[in-house]
Write a protein that holds these residues in place. Structure first.
Motif, PDB file in Angstrom:
ATOM      1  N   PRO A 180       0.816  -1.228   0.000  1.00  0.00           N
ATOM      2  CA  PRO A 180       0.000   0.000   0.000  1.00  0.00           C
ATOM      3  C   PRO A 180       0.845   1.272   0.000  1.00  0.00           C
ATOM      4  CG  PRO A 180      -0.821  -1.531   1.642  1.00  0.00           C
ATOM      5  CD  PRO A 180       0.460  -2.090   1.133  1.00  0.00           C
ATOM      6  N   LEU A 181       2.002   1.242   0.675  1.00  0.00           N
ATOM      7  CA  LEU A 181       2.867   2.420   0.665  1.00  0.00           C
ATOM      8  C   LEU A 181       3.438   2.674  -0.725  1.00  0.00           C
ATOM      9  CD1 LEU A 181       4.830   2.031   4.005  1.00  0.00           C
ATOM     10  CD2 LEU A 181       3.099   3.722   3.453  1.00  0.00           C
ATOM     11  N   LEU A 182       3.803   1.613  -1.417  1.00  0.00           N
ATOM     12  CA  LEU A 182       4.305   1.779  -2.779  1.00  0.00           C
ATOM     13  C   LEU A 182       3.192   2.220  -3.721  1.00  0.00           C
ATOM     14  CD1 LEU A 182       6.705  -1.245  -3.237  1.00  0.00           C
ATOM     15  CD2 LEU A 182       7.302   1.159  -3.031  1.00  0.00           C
ATOM     16  N   LEU A 183       2.023   1.682  -3.513  1.00  0.00           N
ATOM     17  CA  LEU A 183       0.893   2.018  -4.370  1.00  0.00           C
ATOM     18  C   LEU A 183       0.522   3.495  -4.233  1.00  0.00           C
ATOM     19  CD1 LEU A 183      -1.125   0.829  -6.338  1.00  0.00           C
ATOM     20  CD2 LEU A 183      -2.599   0.284  -4.419  1.00  0.00           C
ATOM     21  N   ALA A 184       0.644   4.039  -3.051  1.00  0.00           N
ATOM     22  CA  ALA A 184       0.305   5.440  -2.806  1.00  0.00           C
ATOM     23  C   ALA A 184       1.544   6.332  -2.814  1.00  0.00           C
ATOM     24  CB  ALA A 184      -0.411   5.564  -1.460  1.00  0.00           C
ATOM     25  N   ASN A 185       2.598   5.902  -3.486  1.00  0.00           N
ATOM     26  CA  ASN A 185       3.854   6.635  -3.507  1.00  0.00           C
ATOM     27  C   ASN A 185       3.715   7.871  -4.391  1.00  0.00           C
ATOM     28  OD1 ASN A 185       6.493   7.502  -3.752  1.00  0.00           O
ATOM     29  ND2 ASN A 185       7.316   5.433  -3.787  1.00  0.00           N
ATOM     30  N   GLY A 186       3.675   9.001  -3.748  1.00  0.00           N
ATOM     31  CA  GLY A 186       3.537  10.253  -4.481  1.00  0.00           C
ATOM     32  C   GLY A 186       4.779  10.591  -5.286  1.00  0.00           C
ATOM     33  N   ALA A 187       5.940  10.122  -4.842  1.00  0.00           N
ATOM     34  CA  ALA A 187       7.175  10.394  -5.587  1.00  0.00           C
ATOM     35  C   ALA A 187       7.152   9.685  -6.930  1.00  0.00           C
ATOM     36  CB  ALA A 187       8.390   9.960  -4.766  1.00  0.00           C
ATOM     37  N   ALA A 188       6.670   8.450  -6.958  1.00  0.00           N
ATOM     38  CA  ALA A 188       6.611   7.708  -8.216  1.00  0.00           C
ATOM     39  C   ALA A 188       5.620   8.360  -9.178  1.00  0.00           C
ATOM     40  CB  ALA A 188       6.223   6.254  -7.962  1.00  0.00           C
ATOM     41  N   LEU A 189       4.456   8.719  -8.682  1.00  0.00           N
ATOM     42  CA  LEU A 189       3.462   9.360  -9.539  1.00  0.00           C
ATOM     43  C   LEU A 189       3.955  10.719 -10.027  1.00  0.00           C
ATOM     44  CD1 LEU A 189       0.670   9.212 -10.815  1.00  0.00           C
ATOM     45  CD2 LEU A 189      -0.242  10.265  -8.743  1.00  0.00           C
ATOM     46  N   GLY A 190       4.587  11.473  -9.149  1.00  0.00           N
ATOM     47  CA  GLY A 190       5.141  12.769  -9.550  1.00  0.00           C
ATOM     48  C   GLY A 190       6.220  12.628 -10.609  1.00  0.00           C
ATOM     49  N   ALA A 191       7.100  11.635 -10.440  1.00  0.00           N
ATOM     50  CA  ALA A 191       8.145  11.410 -11.442  1.00  0.00           C
ATOM     51  C   ALA A 191       7.536  10.977 -12.769  1.00  0.00           C
ATOM     52  CB  ALA A 191       9.136  10.358 -10.937  1.00  0.00           C
ATOM     53  N   MET A 192       6.482  10.179 -12.718  1.00  0.00           N
ATOM     54  CA  MET A 192       5.815   9.755 -13.950  1.00  0.00           C
ATOM     55  C   MET A 192       5.211  10.957 -14.680  1.00  0.00           C
ATOM     56  SD  MET A 192       3.972   6.319 -12.517  1.00  0.00           S
ATOM     57  CE  MET A 192       3.151   5.796 -14.017  1.00  0.00           C
ATOM     58  N   LEU A 193       4.561  11.836 -13.940  1.00  0.00           N
ATOM     59  CA  LEU A 193       3.925  13.000 -14.565  1.00  0.00           C
ATOM     60  C   LEU A 193       4.961  13.991 -15.089  1.00  0.00           C
ATOM     61  CD1 LEU A 193       0.997  13.560 -12.056  1.00  0.00           C
ATOM     62  CD2 LEU A 193       0.818  12.766 -14.417  1.00  0.00           C
ATOM     63  N   ILE A 194       6.025  14.222 -14.329  1.00  0.00           N
ATOM     64  CA  ILE A 194       7.067  15.149 -14.769  1.00  0.00           C
ATOM     65  C   ILE A 194       7.827  14.565 -15.951  1.00  0.00           C
ATOM     66  CG2 ILE A 194       9.247  16.244 -14.104  1.00  0.00           C
ATOM     67  CD1 ILE A 194       8.086  16.416 -11.234  1.00  0.00           C
ATOM     68  N   GLY A 195       8.157  13.276 -15.885  1.00  0.00           N
ATOM     69  CA  GLY A 195       8.921  12.636 -16.950  1.00  0.00           C
ATOM     70  C   GLY A 195       8.166  12.507 -18.249  1.00  0.00           C
ATOM     71  N   SER A 196       6.850  12.416 -18.186  1.00  0.00           N
ATOM     72  CA  SER A 196       6.070  12.259 -19.413  1.00  0.00           C
ATOM     73  C   SER A 196       6.021  13.541 -20.240  1.00  0.00           C
ATOM     74  CB  SER A 196       4.648  11.804 -19.086  1.00  0.00           C
ATOM     75  OG  SER A 196       3.935  12.827 -18.423  1.00  0.00           O
ATOM     76  N   GLU A 197       6.396  14.655 -19.648  1.00  0.00           N
ATOM     77  CA  GLU A 197       6.341  15.935 -20.360  1.00  0.00           C
ATOM     78  C   GLU A 197       7.680  16.343 -20.949  1.00  0.00           C
ATOM     79  OE1 GLU A 197       4.800  18.691 -17.551  1.00  0.00           O
ATOM     80  OE2 GLU A 197       2.834  17.738 -17.479  1.00  0.00           O
ATOM     81  N   SER A 198       8.664  15.444 -20.950  1.00  0.00           N
ATOM     82  CA  SER A 198       9.989  15.775 -21.467  1.00  0.00           C
ATOM     83  C   SER A 198      10.428  14.692 -22.442  1.00  0.00           C
ATOM     84  CB  SER A 198      10.961  15.922 -20.299  1.00  0.00           C
ATOM     85  OG  SER A 198      10.927  14.757 -19.501  1.00  0.00           O
ATOM     86  N   GLY A 199      11.703  14.714 -22.810  1.00  0.00           N
ATOM     87  CA  GLY A 199      12.233  13.718 -23.734  1.00  0.00           C
ATOM     88  C   GLY A 199      12.492  12.395 -23.040  1.00  0.00           C
ATOM     89  N   PHE A 200      12.764  11.364 -23.842  1.00  0.00           N
ATOM     90  CA  PHE A 200      12.973  10.027 -23.281  1.00  0.00           C
ATOM     91  C   PHE A 200      14.236   9.969 -22.435  1.00  0.00           C
ATOM     92  CE2 PHE A 200      14.180   5.467 -23.649  1.00  0.00           C
ATOM     93  CZ  PHE A 200      13.107   4.966 -22.932  1.00  0.00           C
TER      94      PHE A 200
END
Length: 184
Positions: free
Chosen positions: A101-121
């Motif tokens: 549950p802690l990994l599932l609700a990991n805000g750092a992972a979701l934030g990195a996914m959202l930030i990374g999706s707006e840039s280059g590979f």
């Protein structure tokens, strides 16, 4: 290549996802923080490039970019499970109970996914690896610091959450010292 290096160092040290940005503060103190540090770091490292690929090859062509959050959240569940299983196989001595549950609700992972999706590979890979490394580094150092604090005499008013906040603040200031690294 320089974008990759700057994203890697920036996510690990300068703009740390836990201390610099309040994206992973839910993970600062757990009894199983070593396993959480490894699994959370792996989750960020794996999820960020996958989110970029999903965004660029599925969401953007279908013009569904506004649904990134609603697509990335369910994606975290199988990735968190896979990372936790990977840590369990790599380090079977680490306790893993209650970490999903802690990994599932990991805000750092979701934030990195959202930030990374707006840039280059390259930036997404650097952000994922650097963010994962920074997540692991901060939780490991904070756990070591709190273990040292637990062995010393701390006034009653500072025990528990107040000392956790003081330690997290001091670590945030220490990592703030890396700000401007690589700037000319």
């Amino acid at each position: 290549m320089t974008d990759f290096i700057f994203a890697l160092l920036g996510a690990a040290l300068v703009n740390n996802l836990i201390l610099g940005l309040p994206l992973g503060a839910d993970s600062l103190r757990q009894s199983r923080s070593r396993a959480l540090a490894l699994a959370g770091g792996a989750l960020i490292a794996v999820a960020t490039p996958i989110a970029w690929l999903l965004d660029q090859f599925v969401l953007v062509p279908l013009e569904l970019g506004a649904l990134r959050l609603f697509i990335f959240l369910p994606l975290l569940a199988p990735l968190a499970w896979l990372c936790l299983e990977g840590v369990g196989r790599a380090c079977p001595s680490l306790p893993r109970e209650g970490l999903w549950p802690l990994l599932l609700a990991n805000g750092a992972a979701l934030g990195a996914m959202l930030i990374g999706s707006e840039s280059g590979f390259g930036v997404a890979i650097g952000l994922g690896l650097g963010g994962g490394l920074g997540f692991w580094l901060v939780l490991t150092l904070l756990d070591d610091l709190l273990q040292q604090v637990d062995e010393t005499k701390v006034p009653a008013a500072f025990r528990g959450t107040p000392m956790l906040l003081v330690c997290a603040g001091l670590m945030g200031l220490a990592f703030l010292g890396f700000n401007g690294m690589g700037a000319q």
